[in-house]
Write a protein that holds these residues in place. Structure first.
Motif, PDB file in Angstrom:
ATOM      1  N   GLN A   6       0.847  -1.176   0.000  1.00  0.00           N
ATOM      2  CA  GLN A   6       0.000   0.000   0.000  1.00  0.00           C
ATOM      3  C   GLN A   6       0.887   1.232   0.000  1.00  0.00           C
ATOM      4  OE1 GLN A   6      -3.294   0.002  -0.376  1.00  0.00           O
ATOM      5  NE2 GLN A   6      -3.150  -2.213  -0.553  1.00  0.00           N
ATOM      6  N   PRO A   7       0.489   2.293  -0.706  1.00  0.00           N
ATOM      7  CA  PRO A   7       1.304   3.504  -0.683  1.00  0.00           C
ATOM      8  C   PRO A   7       1.474   4.013   0.737  1.00  0.00           C
ATOM      9  CG  PRO A   7      -0.423   3.643  -2.348  1.00  0.00           C
ATOM     10  CD  PRO A   7      -0.712   2.426  -1.520  1.00  0.00           C
ATOM     11  N   ASP A  10       0.690   8.726   2.546  1.00  0.00           N
ATOM     12  CA  ASP A  10      -0.263   9.223   1.567  1.00  0.00           C
ATOM     13  C   ASP A  10       0.459   9.986   0.464  1.00  0.00           C
ATOM     14  OD1 ASP A  10      -2.272  10.349   0.110  1.00  0.00           O
ATOM     15  OD2 ASP A  10      -3.142  11.503   1.750  1.00  0.00           O
ATOM     16  N   GLY A  22       3.842   1.499  -3.920  1.00  0.00           N
ATOM     17  CA  GLY A  22       2.537   0.896  -3.688  1.00  0.00           C
ATOM     18  C   GLY A  22       1.933   0.403  -4.981  1.00  0.00           C
ATOM     19  N   TRP A  23       1.174  -0.671  -4.891  1.00  0.00           N
ATOM     20  CA  TRP A  23       0.418  -1.156  -6.047  1.00  0.00           C
ATOM     21  C   TRP A  23      -0.889  -0.375  -6.127  1.00  0.00           C
ATOM     22  CZ3 TRP A  23       1.993  -4.099  -9.900  1.00  0.00           C
ATOM     23  CH2 TRP A  23       3.122  -4.916  -9.712  1.00  0.00           C
ATOM     24  N   LEU A  24      -1.156   0.212  -7.292  1.00  0.00           N
ATOM     25  CA  LEU A  24      -2.360   1.014  -7.493  1.00  0.00           C
ATOM     26  C   LEU A  24      -3.212   0.388  -8.589  1.00  0.00           C
ATOM     27  CD1 LEU A  24      -0.738   4.568  -7.363  1.00  0.00           C
ATOM     28  CD2 LEU A  24      -1.936   3.366  -5.533  1.00  0.00           C
ATOM     29  N   TYR A  28      -6.503   4.561 -11.215  1.00  0.00           N
ATOM     30  CA  TYR A  28      -6.329   5.295  -9.955  1.00  0.00           C
ATOM     31  C   TYR A  28      -5.872   6.727 -10.238  1.00  0.00           C
ATOM     32  CZ  TYR A  28      -4.931   6.209  -5.118  1.00  0.00           C
ATOM     33  OH  TYR A  28      -4.814   6.736  -3.846  1.00  0.00           O
ATOM     34  N   LEU A  30      -4.608  10.445  -8.595  1.00  0.00           N
ATOM     35  CA  LEU A  30      -4.190  11.345  -7.529  1.00  0.00           C
ATOM     36  C   LEU A  30      -4.568  12.750  -7.964  1.00  0.00           C
ATOM     37  CD1 LEU A  30      -0.630  10.076  -6.498  1.00  0.00           C
ATOM     38  CD2 LEU A  30      -2.750   9.891  -5.200  1.00  0.00           C
ATOM     39  N   ARG A  80      -2.699  -2.248 -13.551  1.00  0.00           N
ATOM     40  CA  ARG A  80      -2.298  -2.389 -12.151  1.00  0.00           C
ATOM     41  C   ARG A  80      -0.843  -1.960 -12.063  1.00  0.00           C
ATOM     42  NH1 ARG A  80      -0.438  -6.678  -8.751  1.00  0.00           N
ATOM     43  NH2 ARG A  80      -1.148  -6.397  -6.611  1.00  0.00           N
ATOM     44  N   THR A  81      -0.590  -0.868 -11.333  1.00  0.00           N
ATOM     45  CA  THR A  81       0.686  -0.177 -11.425  1.00  0.00           C
ATOM     46  C   THR A  81       1.507  -0.293 -10.157  1.00  0.00           C
ATOM     47  OG1 THR A  81      -0.299   1.442 -12.940  1.00  0.00           O
ATOM     48  CG2 THR A  81       1.779   2.053 -11.906  1.00  0.00           C
TER      49      THR A  81
END
Length: 263
Positions: A6-7, A10, A22-24, A28, A30, A80-81
């Motif tokens: 997880q990132p 934040d 983190g896997w996003l 997704y 931002l 999926r990044t």
């Protein structure tokens, strides 16, 4: 398959994003934000798009985005990044460009970024600082490879670019778009060069490549991507993609699959 992360912390922290990974998920976003420090963002797997008031930059996994301090920007991730965020202290930012950009990723640069954003503890005091200096050195010599799509300020030109953003595959000529926007082909051609630094056909091709990268990262076939983005046949799409990205759509998708299985 790499383990999920997880990132942390934040990544939208406006005070400056500490380094992390983190896997996003696909799509997704931002939201627009700024940092007091510089920021490198690298998609070790997947593709990301960075948008500022100067336009949008797209970075597949062989490129890294650079955003200097103070530039409002947003990120959208495709596929999926495996997102890697690396802070560059203000005192080092002067070694890099003063505006957002995208750079080629050498094998050494990739490994350095992965170590600095991973879970590996610092083996000796100052090791991370020395490795960051290697990153700066590599970026100083790396070619700028911006898949940059500048945005228009003139209302007539923006009317045209908005039409193409809404439908990148739209086959209309500049003259036809001009009739909708209320401007002549000659005027619009001049505005493309004066405001955006490129001709109409190059701008539209770059826009289509942006959308093609998102489709390919999402798993769409090369043929379907070509049709969805406005190319009349797959071969012309492959040629255009290779000219802009530096590899064929098929090899790009193969790289995505390979990177998604790296430890």
């Amino acid at each position: 398959m790499p383990r999920d992360r997880q990132p942390s912390p934040d990544p939208s922290d406006p005070k400056g994003t500490p380094s992390g990974a983190g896997w996003l998920p696909h799509g997704y976003l931002l939201a627009p934000h700024t940092h007091d420090t510089g920021q490198l963002v690298y998609a070790a797997a997947g593709t990301l798009a960075t948008t500022t008031e100067r336009g949008t930059w797209v970075a597949p996994a062989n490129r890294v985005t650079w955003t200097p301090p103070g530039f409002a920007h947003s990120h959208r991730f495709y596929g999926r990044t495996d997102a890697r965020l690396l802070t560059v202290p203000v005192e080092l930012c002067g070694e890099l460009l003063a505006y957002p950009s995208v750079f080629a990723v050498s094998p050494l640069l990739r490994e350095a970024v992965l170590i600095l954003t991973g879970d590996r503890p610092e083996p000796r005091p100052g090791a991370h600082q020395r490795l960051l200096a290697v990153v700066i050195d590599e970026l100083s010599d790396a070619p700028e490879l911006s898949l940059h799509l500048p945005e228009a300020a003139d209302d007539r030109l923006r009317a045209v670019t908005d039409l193409l953003h809404a439908d990148p595959a739209r086959p209309a000529t500049l003259a036809e778009l001009g009739r909708v926007a209320g401007a002549s082909e000659r005027t619009l051609s001049r505005l493309f060069h004066a405001e955006l630094g490129m001709g109409f056909h190059r701008w539209r091709t770059t826009l289509r490549i942006h959308h093609a990268l998102a489709h390919l990262t999402g798993g769409m076939s090369v043929t379907d991507t070509a049709m969805a983005c406005g190319w009349s046949n797959p071969s012309s799409f492959i040629d255009a993609f290779n000219d802009v990205v530096g590899q064929t759509p098929g090899s790009y998708q193969a790289d995505l699959r390979n990177r998604s299985t790296l430890p």
